[in-house]
Design a protein around this motif. Structure first.
Motif, short mmCIF file in Angstrom:
data_model
loop_
_atom_site.label_atom_id
_atom_site.label_comp_id
_atom_site.label_asym_id
_atom_site.label_seq_id
_atom_site.Cartn_x
_atom_site.Cartn_y
_atom_site.Cartn_z
N CYS A 157 6.86 15.02 0.42
CA CYS A 157 6.21 16.18 -0.18
C CYS A 157 5.82 17.16 0.91
O CYS A 157 5.32 16.76 1.97
N ARG A 158 6.05 18.45 0.63
CA ARG A 158 5.64 19.51 1.55
C ARG A 158 4.84 20.54 0.75
O ARG A 158 5.26 20.95 -0.33
N LEU A 159 3.71 20.95 1.32
CA LEU A 159 2.85 21.93 0.66
C LEU A 159 2.75 23.16 1.55
O LEU A 159 2.31 23.07 2.70
N LEU A 160 3.16 24.32 1.02
CA LEU A 160 3.08 25.58 1.75
C LEU A 160 2.09 26.51 1.08
O LEU A 160 2.12 26.67 -0.15
N ASP A 161 1.23 27.11 1.88
CA ASP A 161 0.40 28.20 1.37
C ASP A 161 1.30 29.42 1.19
O ASP A 161 1.99 29.83 2.12
N TYR A 162 1.28 29.99 -0.01
CA TYR A 162 2.21 31.08 -0.34
C TYR A 162 1.46 32.37 -0.56
O TYR A 162 0.62 32.48 -1.46
N LYS A 163 1.74 33.33 0.30
CA LYS A 163 1.14 34.67 0.20
C LYS A 163 -0.38 34.58 0.11
O LYS A 163 -1.00 33.75 0.77
N GLU A 164 -1.02 35.43 -0.71
CA GLU A 164 -2.48 35.52 -0.69
C GLU A 164 -3.17 34.35 -1.36
O GLU A 164 -4.22 33.90 -0.91
N SER A 165 -2.59 33.83 -2.44
CA SER A 165 -3.36 32.86 -3.21
C SER A 165 -2.55 31.72 -3.82
O SER A 165 -3.13 30.86 -4.47
N GLY A 166 -1.25 31.69 -3.63
CA GLY A 166 -0.43 30.67 -4.27
C GLY A 166 -0.08 29.52 -3.35
O GLY A 166 -0.44 29.49 -2.17
N SER A 167 0.64 28.56 -3.91
CA SER A 167 1.13 27.41 -3.14
C SER A 167 2.53 27.06 -3.62
O SER A 167 2.88 27.28 -4.78
N ILE A 168 3.31 26.49 -2.70
CA ILE A 168 4.62 25.93 -3.06
C ILE A 168 4.58 24.45 -2.72
O ILE A 168 4.30 24.07 -1.57
N GLU A 181 0.83 -1.19 0.00
CA GLU A 181 0.00 0.00 0.00
C GLU A 181 0.87 1.25 0.00
O GLU A 181 1.98 1.25 0.55
N PRO A 182 0.37 2.32 -0.60
CA PRO A 182 1.18 3.56 -0.64
C PRO A 182 1.30 4.18 0.74
O PRO A 182 0.34 4.25 1.50
N ILE A 183 2.50 4.63 1.05
CA ILE A 183 2.78 5.39 2.27
C ILE A 183 3.27 6.76 1.84
O ILE A 183 4.23 6.86 1.06
N LEU A 184 2.62 7.81 2.31
CA LEU A 184 2.95 9.16 1.86
C LEU A 184 3.54 9.98 3.00
O LEU A 184 2.93 10.09 4.07
N ASP A 185 4.71 10.54 2.77
CA ASP A 185 5.33 11.49 3.71
C ASP A 185 4.92 12.88 3.25
O ASP A 185 5.50 13.43 2.32
N PHE A 186 3.91 13.45 3.91
CA PHE A 186 3.33 14.72 3.46
C PHE A 186 3.07 15.63 4.66
O PHE A 186 2.64 15.17 5.72
N GLU A 187 3.35 16.92 4.48
CA GLU A 187 3.00 17.91 5.48
C GLU A 187 2.46 19.15 4.78
O GLU A 187 2.96 19.54 3.72
N HIS A 188 1.43 19.75 5.40
CA HIS A 188 0.89 21.01 4.90
C HIS A 188 1.20 22.10 5.93
O HIS A 188 0.99 21.91 7.13
N VAL A 189 1.73 23.24 5.43
CA VAL A 189 2.09 24.34 6.31
C VAL A 189 1.33 25.59 5.87
O VAL A 189 1.43 26.01 4.71
#
Length: 671
Positions: A120-131, A80-88
């Motif tokens: 994988c890391r997901l960052l909310d960037y400024k007003e409307s973007g993402s990194i 099964e897939p194991i995902l290393d993910f964080e949202h900031v």
């Protein structure tokens, strides 16, 4: 809790064996780690992002594998897939905080026995973007895999976000199929012929390229490094295109020839080994698999005495064509047979490399951190979020990548154990100057050993802008004036940058003017007269001299700090121009025009939400159209650096240069 059910156990490829051996010796080293940061213009939905990433990990066995040592190293695949993910939620973070976060994330080592080896890391960037950040261990990916992963992510994300029930075609082939093919190839007659070729090619005494070092090489490498980004100058780019068209050589050959000539000059060696990667997917069915299929050709180049670039390019073209026929044989098997002395101070038997990055799924630069373009990926607008690099696999590596702004992006990756950043900046300038000269005079001998490049700041030219050569109509000198007022440029933007960089707005205004001069002339050694108001720096009765070094393609912020320091130094020493020389340019921040006979005077000042100023110029030296163009370009540059201050100077002006090259001509470089 990670699912410990495995569905498959497979042997390691030869490349993976090298990566695993390095891990056993240096378990905490980031040497074989990479991270890629993608800036999405619109905010990514967190739940949909997770679902898309899970789908990718489920589709590709290599992303749900671990590596353990039993009787021998093996790869075990989870069911099964194991995902290393964080949202900031990082909307309040500035770019400095974002870079610090990703540098900390990058420094965390992977554990091959536990995984996951794709995070994988997901960052909310400024007003409307993402990194979105992809971090890998090389044991499970290569550059081809990065391009595929980004393409699959945006494709799956769009299907999910729109509610499209279209299912992707199942992944028919996995990395295990490549491993099986490689084992069969090594045992075949074709593989034996390749083994014999490489053993002969690399036989005898092998000497690494020894670049002139700033520091003593440590007994154990730390693998610390850096990368100095630059963009080919317009003139060098155009000469390279012309050379490519005239001689019909692949561009890899031209880049390699110029880089080899440079190594020959600085190292004084005529037997050079340069690592050249090939994507290494020998069968069409392997084109969609993720994993480390890349092969690194050790191209051995013996440069004859008194060679010209034309002779060297012919030699390298023949060598690269010949060696590529045998590229699928793992070089690690040959090095085990070679009779050369292993030295723990070095990571490999070759210490220099050339990498020509090409993203197979994106018509854009996605590998190098100095790409400023945006591109479309399955309907999502993406760009590269720039970040540095503090790991290097080589003493010196030239990396080149295509940009969709008609630019050639490049970088010198270097070993910071032995080399200083200042040296690399000088080498960048030396490489560009020497390459331009060789392309223009390809029948002349390549200059002999140069050691460390000479200081190119010895001469001082006070004529910077080219004169428009208007004949004098009268015996008198006539001054004219072009005024400007920009309401759209709010002073608060400049003030914010001044606080961030702890400098004066005057230093920022002057730096942008110097970048404009660079855009107009491509000169990196610039000198001009300056005056400023009392509230910005000490009041002076006459203009002082400022001399700036724009070599090495510095970040704008770093250049601003250099200019601030130069301003203070000039005031402290009362650095005026030599009486025998008269400056061509004067830059001042003032509401009032002081008397001056200097040919071109640029005056600027701030008032509420406006920026006002004037250009006072000799009409018998400069045309009004020239002055108006400079005024327009300065306004653009102020807008550009205010909107995106974390840029390098060549990227800031790159779009101004694109008009000199057609799309067809540029595409010829990357066929």
């Amino acid at each position: 809790m990670m699912d410990k059910t495995f569905i498959k156990t497979i042997p390691l490829s030869e490349a993976q064996k090298d990566y695993y051996l390095h891990y056993l010796v240096y378990p905490m080293s980031p040497y074989y780690q990479e991270q890629y940061l993608f800036h999405f213009k619109s905010r990514l939905d967190v739940s949909v992002t997770i679902r898309a990433l899970y789908e990718i990990v489920k589709r590709h066995e290599i992303y749900r594998s671990i590596f353990v040592l039993e009787d021998e190293p093996i790869q075990k695949v989870y069911s099964e897939p194991i995902l290393d993910f964080e949202h900031v939620a990082a909307t309040t973070w500035d770019d400095t905080m974002i870079r610090e976060y990703f540098n900390q994330e990058f420094s965390k080592p992977f554990t091959l026995e536990e995984g996951p080896l794709f995070s994988c890391r997901l960052l909310d960037y400024k007003e409307s973007g993402s990194i979105l950040c992809f971090k890998y261990h090389h044991i499970c990916f290569d550059g081809w895999s990065v391009s595929l992963t980004l393409d699959e992510f945006t494709m799956i994300y769009q299907l999910l976000i729109t509610g499209n029930d279209h299912e992707l075609q199942p992944q028919k082939h996995q990395y295990a199929d490549f491993v099986e093919w490689e084992q069969n190839y090594i045992a075949s007659q074709e593989g034996e012929a390749a083994r014999a070729f490489w053993k002969k090619k690399l036989g005898g005494t092998l000497e690494r390229v020894e670049v002139p070092a700033d520091k003593k090489r440590p007994s154990t490498p730390s693998f610390k490094g850096g990368i100095s980004f630059f963009t080919f100058t317009r003139e060098l780019r155009d000469e390279l295109i012309a050379y490519h068209k005239h001689h019909k050589y692949p561009t890899d050959v031209i880049y390699l020839s110029l880089f080899s000539a440079f190594l020959y000059r600085i190292a004084g060696q005529d037997d050079i080994i340069v690592g050249v990667p090939r994507y290494g997917r020998p069968k069409r069915e392997f084109h969609t698999i993720m994993g480390p299929c890349m092969v690194m050709l050790p191209l051995r180049i013996k440069i004859p005495k008194n060679s010209s670039l034309r002779e060297l390019a012919k030699l390298i073209h023949e060598e690269l064509s010949l060696c590529s026929q045998y590229q699928n044989y793992p070089i690690s098997l040959i090095t085990a047979e070679l009779q050369y002395e292993r030295d723990k101070k070095y990571a490999s038997f070759f210490s220099s490399a050339f990498v020509h990055q090409k993203a197979i799924k994106q018509d854009a630069a996605i590998m190098l951190g100095n790409a400023q373009n945006t591109f479309d990926s399955n309907g999502l607008t993406v760009s590269i979020y720039p970040i540095g690099k503090d790991v290097s696999q080589y003493d010196l590596c030239l990396v080149v990548e295509k940009d969709n702004h008609h630019d050639i992006l490049a970088g010198f990756e270097y070993n910071s154990d032995i080399l200083d950043e200042e040296t690399i900046a000088k080498w960048v300038a030396d490489f560009e100057r020497t390459s331009l000269s060789l392309l223009k005079n390809d029948c002349e001998n390549i200059p002999a050993h140069a050691g460390k490049p000479v200081d190119w700041m010895e001469s001082l030219s006070l004529k910077i802008l080219p004169e428009d050569v208007i004949p004098l109509s009268t015996d008198s000198i006539k001054f004219e004036q072009e005024t400007f007022e920009w309401a759209c440029l709010r002073e608060t933007g400049i003030s914010h940058l001044a606080k961030v960089w702890d400098t004066s707005s005057y230093a920022i205004f002057m730096t942008v003017f110097l970048v404009l001069l660079y855009a107009e002339t491509e000169k990196e050694d610039l000198a001009l007269a300056f005056r400023a108001e009392r509230d910005e720096c000490e009041d002076v009765s006459s203009a002082l001299l400022l001399r700036a070094d724009l070599s090495g393609n510095p970040l704008l912020g770093d250049l601003v700090l250099q200019i601030q320091s130069k301003l203070k130094e000039a005031h402290y020493h009362q650095a005026s121009f030599p009486k025998t020389q008269k400056p061509q340019l004067l830059f001042e921040k003032s509401k009032n025009a002081y008397p001056s006979t200097i040919d071109f005077q640029f005056r600027i000042h701030e008032s509420n939400d406006h920026i006002n100023g004037a250009i006072i110029y000799k009409s018998n030296v400069f045309k009004r159209e020239t002055v108006q163009r400079i005024c327009t370009q300065y306004e653009y540059l102020l807008e550009s650096v205010t909107a995106e201050p974390h840029q390098r100077i060549r990227e800031i002006v790159s779009h101004l240069n694109s008009q000199f090259l057609t799309s067809d001509d540029f595409e010829q470089l990357f066929l």
